[in-house]
Scaffold this active site. Sequence first.
Site, PDB file in Angstrom:
ATOM      1  N   CYS A 151       4.304  -3.721  16.915  1.00 52.69           N
ATOM      2  CA  CYS A 151       3.859  -4.349  15.668  1.00 52.69           C
ATOM      3  C   CYS A 151       4.344  -3.542  14.456  1.00 52.69           C
ATOM      4  O   CYS A 151       4.061  -2.346  14.342  1.00 52.69           O
ATOM      5  CB  CYS A 151       2.338  -4.447  15.662  1.00 52.69           C
ATOM      6  SG  CYS A 151       1.724  -5.191  14.142  1.00 52.69           S
ATOM      7  N   ARG A 205      -8.501  -7.226  20.573  1.00 57.27           N
ATOM      8  CA  ARG A 205      -7.948  -5.863  20.493  1.00 57.27           C
ATOM      9  C   ARG A 205      -8.932  -4.895  19.868  1.00 57.27           C
ATOM     10  O   ARG A 205      -9.410  -5.085  18.743  1.00 57.27           O
ATOM     11  CB  ARG A 205      -6.637  -5.859  19.700  1.00 57.27           C
ATOM     12  CG  ARG A 205      -5.963  -4.477  19.710  1.00 57.27           C
ATOM     13  CD  ARG A 205      -4.554  -4.493  19.125  1.00 57.27           C
ATOM     14  NE  ARG A 205      -3.751  -5.488  19.787  1.00 57.27           N
ATOM     15  CZ  ARG A 205      -3.232  -6.552  19.184  1.00 57.27           C
ATOM     16  NH1 ARG A 205      -3.428  -6.751  17.907  1.00 57.27           N
ATOM     17  NH2 ARG A 205      -2.523  -7.412  19.857  1.00 57.27           N
ATOM     18  N   CYS A 241      -8.341   0.811   2.215  1.00 59.12           N
ATOM     19  CA  CYS A 241      -6.967   1.100   2.634  1.00 59.12           C
ATOM     20  C   CYS A 241      -6.356   2.362   2.013  1.00 59.12           C
ATOM     21  O   CYS A 241      -6.249   2.488   0.794  1.00 59.12           O
ATOM     22  CB  CYS A 241      -6.069  -0.089   2.341  1.00 59.12           C
ATOM     23  SG  CYS A 241      -4.426   0.161   3.040  1.00 59.12           S
TER      24      CYS A 241
HETATM   25  N1  SAM Z   1      -0.333  -5.089   3.811  1.00 57.21           N
HETATM   26  C1  SAM Z   1      -0.521  -6.047   4.812  1.00 57.21           C
HETATM   27  C2  SAM Z   1      -1.845  -6.769   4.716  1.00 57.21           C
HETATM   28  O1  SAM Z   1      -2.784  -6.247   4.162  1.00 57.21           O
HETATM   29  O2  SAM Z   1      -1.914  -7.887   5.239  1.00 57.21           O
HETATM   30  C3  SAM Z   1      -0.351  -5.514   6.215  1.00 57.21           C
HETATM   31  C4  SAM Z   1      -0.872  -4.153   6.591  1.00 57.21           C
HETATM   32  S1  SAM Z   1      -2.628  -3.888   6.432  1.00 57.21           S
HETATM   33  C5  SAM Z   1      -2.724  -2.148   6.580  1.00 57.21           C
HETATM   34  C6  SAM Z   1      -3.272  -4.557   7.927  1.00 57.21           C
HETATM   35  C7  SAM Z   1      -4.745  -4.448   8.220  1.00 57.21           C
HETATM   36  O3  SAM Z   1      -5.078  -3.111   8.549  1.00 57.21           O
HETATM   37  C8  SAM Z   1      -5.729  -4.785   7.134  1.00 57.21           C
HETATM   38  O4  SAM Z   1      -5.904  -6.164   6.950  1.00 57.21           O
HETATM   39  C9  SAM Z   1      -6.999  -4.145   7.667  1.00 57.21           C
HETATM   40  O5  SAM Z   1      -7.699  -5.055   8.484  1.00 57.21           O
HETATM   41  C10 SAM Z   1      -6.480  -2.980   8.513  1.00 57.21           C
HETATM   42  N2  SAM Z   1      -6.861  -1.690   7.925  1.00 57.21           N
HETATM   43  C11 SAM Z   1      -6.268  -1.070   6.871  1.00 57.21           C
HETATM   44  N3  SAM Z   1      -6.888   0.084   6.581  1.00 57.21           N
HETATM   45  C12 SAM Z   1      -7.910   0.218   7.453  1.00 57.21           C
HETATM   46  C13 SAM Z   1      -8.923   1.203   7.641  1.00 57.21           C
HETATM   47  N4  SAM Z   1      -9.036   2.269   6.862  1.00 57.21           N
HETATM   48  N5  SAM Z   1      -9.809   1.025   8.650  1.00 57.21           N
HETATM   49  C14 SAM Z   1      -9.707  -0.069   9.445  1.00 57.21           C
HETATM   50  N6  SAM Z   1      -8.784  -1.027   9.311  1.00 57.21           N
HETATM   51  C15 SAM Z   1      -7.897  -0.898   8.322  1.00 57.21           C
HETATM   52  C1  DTB Z   2      -4.926  -4.402  12.392  1.00 53.65           C
HETATM   53  O1  DTB Z   2      -5.818  -5.264  12.454  1.00 53.65           O
HETATM   54  N1  DTB Z   2      -5.141  -3.092  12.420  1.00 53.65           N
HETATM   55  C2  DTB Z   2      -3.910  -2.357  12.273  1.00 53.65           C
HETATM   56  C3  DTB Z   2      -2.863  -3.491  12.276  1.00 53.65           C
HETATM   57  N2  DTB Z   2      -3.642  -4.680  12.277  1.00 53.65           N
HETATM   58  C4  DTB Z   2      -1.796  -3.513  11.295  1.00 53.65           C
HETATM   59  C5  DTB Z   2      -3.885  -1.417  11.143  1.00 53.65           C
HETATM   60  C6  DTB Z   2      -5.000  -0.400  11.161  1.00 53.65           C
HETATM   61  C7  DTB Z   2      -4.799   0.541  10.040  1.00 53.65           C
HETATM   62  C8  DTB Z   2      -5.766   1.677  10.071  1.00 53.65           C
HETATM   63  C9  DTB Z   2      -5.603   2.638   8.953  1.00 53.65           C
HETATM   64  C10 DTB Z   2      -4.223   3.172   8.781  1.00 53.65           C
HETATM   65  O2  DTB Z   2      -3.729   3.944   9.611  1.00 53.65           O
HETATM   66  O3  DTB Z   2      -3.605   2.786   7.776  1.00 53.65           O
HETATM   67 FE1  SF4 Z   3      -4.369  -4.114   1.345  1.00 57.42          FE
HETATM   68 FE2  SF4 Z   3      -2.396  -4.207   3.217  1.00 57.42          FE
HETATM   69 FE3  SF4 Z   3      -1.910  -3.205   0.799  1.00 57.42          FE
HETATM   70 FE4  SF4 Z   3      -3.498  -1.861   2.434  1.00 57.42          FE
HETATM   71  S1  SF4 Z   3      -1.347  -2.266   2.750  1.00 57.42           S
HETATM   72  S2  SF4 Z   3      -3.855  -2.219   0.230  1.00 57.42           S
HETATM   73  S3  SF4 Z   3      -4.512  -3.547   3.520  1.00 57.42           S
HETATM   74  S4  SF4 Z   3      -2.485  -5.307   1.262  1.00 57.42           S
END
Ligand code: SAM
Ligand code: DTB
Ligand code: SF4
Length: 332
Positions: free
Chosen positions: A115, A278, A78
């Site tokens: 979303c 999705r 992330c």
């Molecule tokens: N912080 C919250 C959480 O983690 O539940 C909500 C936002 S978080 C960014 C939502 C989802 O985005 C994560 O669970 C992950 O599946 C997806 N995600 C985040 N960074 C990603 C990346 N670099 N590539 C693909 N999916 C990503």
């Molecule tokens: C999900 O499964 N994918 C989205 C949404 N739920 C929140 C987020 C993707 C994040 C991809 C990397 C970014 O832009 O942070």
């Molecule tokens: Fe993990 Fe969501 Fe925080 Fe990214 S934004 S570090 S996916 S908890």
Amino acid sequence: MSSQPITFHAARNKIATLAAARDIWPVAEVVKLFELPFNDLLWRAQKIHREHFDANEVELATLLSIKTGGCPEDCGYCPQSAHYDTGVTAEKMMPVEEVVAAAQAAKDSGATRFCMGAAWRAPKDRDLDAVEDMVKAVKALGMETCATLGMLKEEQAERLRDAGLDYYNHNLDTAPEFYGDIISTRDYQDRLDTLEHVREAGLKVCCGGIVGMGETREQRAGLISQLANLNPYPESVPINHLVAVEGTPLAEQEALDPLEFVRTIAVARITMPKARVRLSAGRRQLGEGIQTLCYLAGANSIFYGDKLLVTGNPDVEDDRALLSRLGIRGKS
Ligand code: SAM
Ligand code: DTB
Ligand code: SF4
């Protein structure tokens, strides 16, 4: 004999009957799907897709980051985690008016779901005051609402439901066996607990994961098995391809064979026939050919808009052009 208490065997048979009422997907069965010849797998997925959906219609969902960066969690993929130096800086929560303007713009370009995502481990009760206002205002535009705010307590899920939230997104991300390689600051059970709170509150569940983080095929099957065995399985299943971001531990992750991503979509469609599957993060990197195969494999929702949360997504004009070449309409 009929007055006898229920025997162990009778109880076990009853449980077996109940289990049979819905499909249970052991990992080994899901692995067998992954192992099918590609064309057979896609054919099975297409047949199931057409039983439940119009195969030429896709849902357009737009994402907005309402609170970006500075997250205390250490999710290895992330860009918003404060543990890694990715160039994403922590921002304050976005004002409600800006969120509503973004939702209106998304609606104007054809999205039906909006979303809202926040880089939180879990929302504080006072954070939810503003989120409730956002949900109410977006709902009033006539859009479906979804939020992804991290771990949620049941009372918090109820507050969001009462504000008009339709879906809550919380991903399992990967198989339980691989999870610890990716995240250490919260465990799998925490995620299952949040999903339970969301369900109990009567919200619809949006739950999926990420493919291409270095997991094995069996672990990809493990993720799908976890999702498909949720009771009931999620209404919405985002399948993300890892977006490898510089500064994160997964920055140098070797690319997955894109056909394996297509297979994952097909397996999600077969095991969760009525879910919106999705095609989520990573579309830009996958390119149009692979995206087309994903639609053929049963994907029927995309994130639509030039940005995901902080990384890029295909331009709206390019998506429109591709969908039009394929004869696929946006869901109204
Ligand atoms: N912080 C919250 C959480 O983690 O539940 C909500 C936002 S978080 C960014 C939502 C989802 O985005 C994560 O669970 C992950 O599946 C997806 N995600 C985040 N960074 C990603 C990346 N670099 N590539 C693909 N999916 C990503
Ligand atoms: C999900 O499964 N994918 C989205 C949404 N739920 C929140 C987020 C993707 C994040 C991809 C990397 C970014 O832009 O942070
Ligand atoms: Fe993990 Fe969501 Fe925080 Fe990214 S934004 S570090 S996916 S908890």
